[in-house]
Design an enzyme around this catalytic site. Structure first.
Site, PDB file in Angstrom:
ATOM      1  N   SER A  11      -4.898  -7.037   6.554  1.00  0.00           N
ATOM      2  CA  SER A  11      -5.002  -6.022   5.509  1.00  0.00           C
ATOM      3  C   SER A  11      -6.335  -5.287   5.613  1.00  0.00           C
ATOM      4  O   SER A  11      -7.360  -5.901   5.905  1.00  0.00           O
ATOM      5  CB  SER A  11      -4.899  -6.676   4.129  1.00  0.00           C
ATOM      6  OG  SER A  11      -5.088  -5.707   3.130  1.00  0.00           O
ATOM      7  N   GLU A  42       1.415   1.668  11.286  1.00  0.00           N
ATOM      8  CA  GLU A  42       2.303   2.472  10.454  1.00  0.00           C
ATOM      9  C   GLU A  42       3.301   1.546   9.763  1.00  0.00           C
ATOM     10  O   GLU A  42       3.907   0.697  10.425  1.00  0.00           O
ATOM     11  CB  GLU A  42       3.052   3.461  11.350  1.00  0.00           C
ATOM     12  CG  GLU A  42       3.116   4.849  10.749  1.00  0.00           C
ATOM     13  CD  GLU A  42       4.039   5.730  11.561  1.00  0.00           C
ATOM     14  OE1 GLU A  42       4.911   6.364  10.962  1.00  0.00           O
ATOM     15  OE2 GLU A  42       3.873   5.747  12.798  1.00  0.00           O
ATOM     16  N   ASP A  71       2.257  -7.448   1.694  1.00  0.00           N
ATOM     17  CA  ASP A  71       2.770  -6.122   1.360  1.00  0.00           C
ATOM     18  C   ASP A  71       3.151  -6.149  -0.107  1.00  0.00           C
ATOM     19  O   ASP A  71       3.901  -7.024  -0.550  1.00  0.00           O
ATOM     20  CB  ASP A  71       3.949  -5.702   2.232  1.00  0.00           C
ATOM     21  CG  ASP A  71       4.093  -4.177   2.208  1.00  0.00           C
ATOM     22  OD1 ASP A  71       3.111  -3.496   2.589  1.00  0.00           O
ATOM     23  OD2 ASP A  71       5.138  -3.660   1.780  1.00  0.00           O
ATOM     24  N   SER A  72       2.594  -5.213  -0.837  1.00  0.00           N
ATOM     25  CA  SER A  72       2.749  -5.269  -2.287  1.00  0.00           C
ATOM     26  C   SER A  72       2.883  -3.866  -2.843  1.00  0.00           C
ATOM     27  O   SER A  72       2.753  -2.872  -2.116  1.00  0.00           O
ATOM     28  CB  SER A  72       1.557  -6.009  -2.907  1.00  0.00           C
ATOM     29  OG  SER A  72       0.341  -5.553  -2.358  1.00  0.00           O
TER      30      SER A  72
HETATM   31  O1  LIG Z   1      -1.441  -2.444   3.922  1.00  0.00           O
HETATM   32  P1  LIG Z   1      -2.802  -3.047   3.651  1.00  0.00           P
HETATM   33  O2  LIG Z   1      -3.786  -2.799   4.746  1.00  0.00           O
HETATM   34  O3  LIG Z   1      -2.724  -4.493   3.270  1.00  0.00           O
HETATM   35  O4  LIG Z   1      -3.440  -2.312   2.354  1.00  0.00           O
HETATM   36  P2  LIG Z   1      -2.663  -1.317   1.375  1.00  0.00           P
HETATM   37  O5  LIG Z   1      -3.554  -0.992   0.229  1.00  0.00           O
HETATM   38  O6  LIG Z   1      -2.079  -0.161   2.159  1.00  0.00           O
HETATM   39  O7  LIG Z   1      -1.510  -2.252   0.826  1.00  0.00           O
HETATM   40  P3  LIG Z   1       0.067  -2.001   0.744  1.00  0.00           P
HETATM   41  O8  LIG Z   1       0.541  -1.184   1.883  1.00  0.00           O
HETATM   42  O9  LIG Z   1       0.670  -3.359   0.531  1.00  0.00           O
HETATM   43  O10 LIG Z   1       0.210  -1.161  -0.585  1.00  0.00           O
HETATM   44  C1  LIG Z   1      -0.022  -1.820  -1.795  1.00  0.00           C
HETATM   45  C2  LIG Z   1      -0.443  -0.859  -2.881  1.00  0.00           C
HETATM   46  O11 LIG Z   1       0.146  -1.305  -4.113  1.00  0.00           O
HETATM   47  C3  LIG Z   1      -0.797  -1.330  -5.141  1.00  0.00           C
HETATM   48  N1  LIG Z   1      -1.091  -2.730  -5.518  1.00  0.00           N
HETATM   49  C4  LIG Z   1      -0.718  -3.862  -4.880  1.00  0.00           C
HETATM   50  N2  LIG Z   1      -1.213  -4.944  -5.495  1.00  0.00           N
HETATM   51  C5  LIG Z   1      -1.907  -4.492  -6.544  1.00  0.00           C
HETATM   52  C6  LIG Z   1      -2.668  -5.124  -7.544  1.00  0.00           C
HETATM   53  O12 LIG Z   1      -2.850  -6.424  -7.569  1.00  0.00           O
HETATM   54  N3  LIG Z   1      -3.246  -4.341  -8.472  1.00  0.00           N
HETATM   55  C7  LIG Z   1      -3.107  -3.004  -8.442  1.00  0.00           C
HETATM   56  N4  LIG Z   1      -2.431  -2.336  -7.525  1.00  0.00           N
HETATM   57  C8  LIG Z   1      -1.824  -3.064  -6.569  1.00  0.00           C
HETATM   58  C9  LIG Z   1      -2.051  -0.657  -4.598  1.00  0.00           C
HETATM   59  O13 LIG Z   1      -1.967   0.720  -4.840  1.00  0.00           O
HETATM   60  C10 LIG Z   1      -1.956  -0.907  -3.112  1.00  0.00           C
HETATM   61  O14 LIG Z   1      -2.640   0.063  -2.363  1.00  0.00           O
HETATM   62 MG   LIG Z   2      -0.619  -0.522   3.511  1.00  0.00          MG
END
Ligand SMILES: O=P(O)(O)OP(=O)(O)OP(=O)(O)OC[C@H]1O[C@@H](n2cnc3c(O)ncnc32)[C@H](O)[C@@H]1O
Ligand SMILES: [Mg+2]
EC number: 3.6.1.66
Length: 198
Positions: A11, A42, A71-72
């Protein structure tokens, strides 16, 4: 057997790294994929599971180490589950503040009863890049979307996410409290069980 002293976190999100490391404690040291590469893969999957596996495999390939990916995102009921896997990219890559502004705008006339939402977290752990059996753990956190931002902690959509069981926003929780009850905490709890760490 996985060598946990050398687990890489797939991440580029500093907020996730902080939360996951705090949940794991001293037993496992997470190394950031940023130590190995600044190039973000990507996220071409159509589900949290697909993207988590894709990110974990990519990090394992780059680092040569076992990899954990998260992934969240935020799934809003009124929006049919959007922004979902596109949560980080909701405002076309302009960042957290723009994402939050867009969400508030899209929901501006939606009454409280219809503002339900879930944070979703899928963790994927692969032993190596071609691992045919990734460990997958999911966590959900139910709440609702506020009408304005509140709170300074956390990251992403935390200031907009109302936590009914604590009567405050996710960004008003201390980091320690969020890490007890969040979607990520629930997924990590399952992962620790699967790994025999608890
Ligand atoms: O893919 P990586 O590199 O891990 O980093 P990312 O920020 O792009 O992560 P994701 O693709 O999983 O997108 C998750 C988004 O969802 C939101 N998110 C996830 N968990 C959260 C949390 O605990 N609190 C607030 N927002 C959250 C936040 O906007 C994250 O950028
Ligand atoms: Mg991401």
């Amino acid at each position: 057997m996985i060598n946990f002293t050398q687990l890489v976190l797939a991440s580029h999100n500093a907020g996730k790294l902080k939360e996951l490391q705090a949940m794991l404690g001293d037993s496992v040291q997470l190394r950031s994929i940023g130590e190995f590469s600044q190039v973000e893969p990507e996220e071409t999957g159509l589900s949290f599971v697909e993207n988590a596996i894709l990110k974990a495999r990519n990090a394992a390939r780059i680092s040569g180490l076992p990899a954990l990916a998260d992934d969240s995102g935020l799934a809003v009921d009124f929006l049919g589950g959007a922004p979902g896997i596109y949560s980080a990219r909701y405002a076309d890559g302009k960042g957290d503040a723009a994402n939050n502004a867009k969400l508030l705008d899209v929901l501006k006339d939606v009454p409280e009863a219809e503002r339900g939402a879930q944070f979703v977290c899928v963790l994927a752990l692969v032993r190596h890049a071609e691992d045919p059996l990734p460990i997958l753990c999911e966590g959900l956190w139910h709440g609702r979307i506020l009408n304005e931002a509140s709170g300074e902690h956390g990251f992403g959509y935390d200031p907009l996410f109302w936590v009914p069981e604590r009567d405050c926003s996710s960004a008003e929780l201390s980091p320690g409290d969020k890490n007890q009850i969040s979607h990520r905490a629930r997924a990590m709890d399952l992962l620790r069980q699967r790994l025999g760490l608890k």
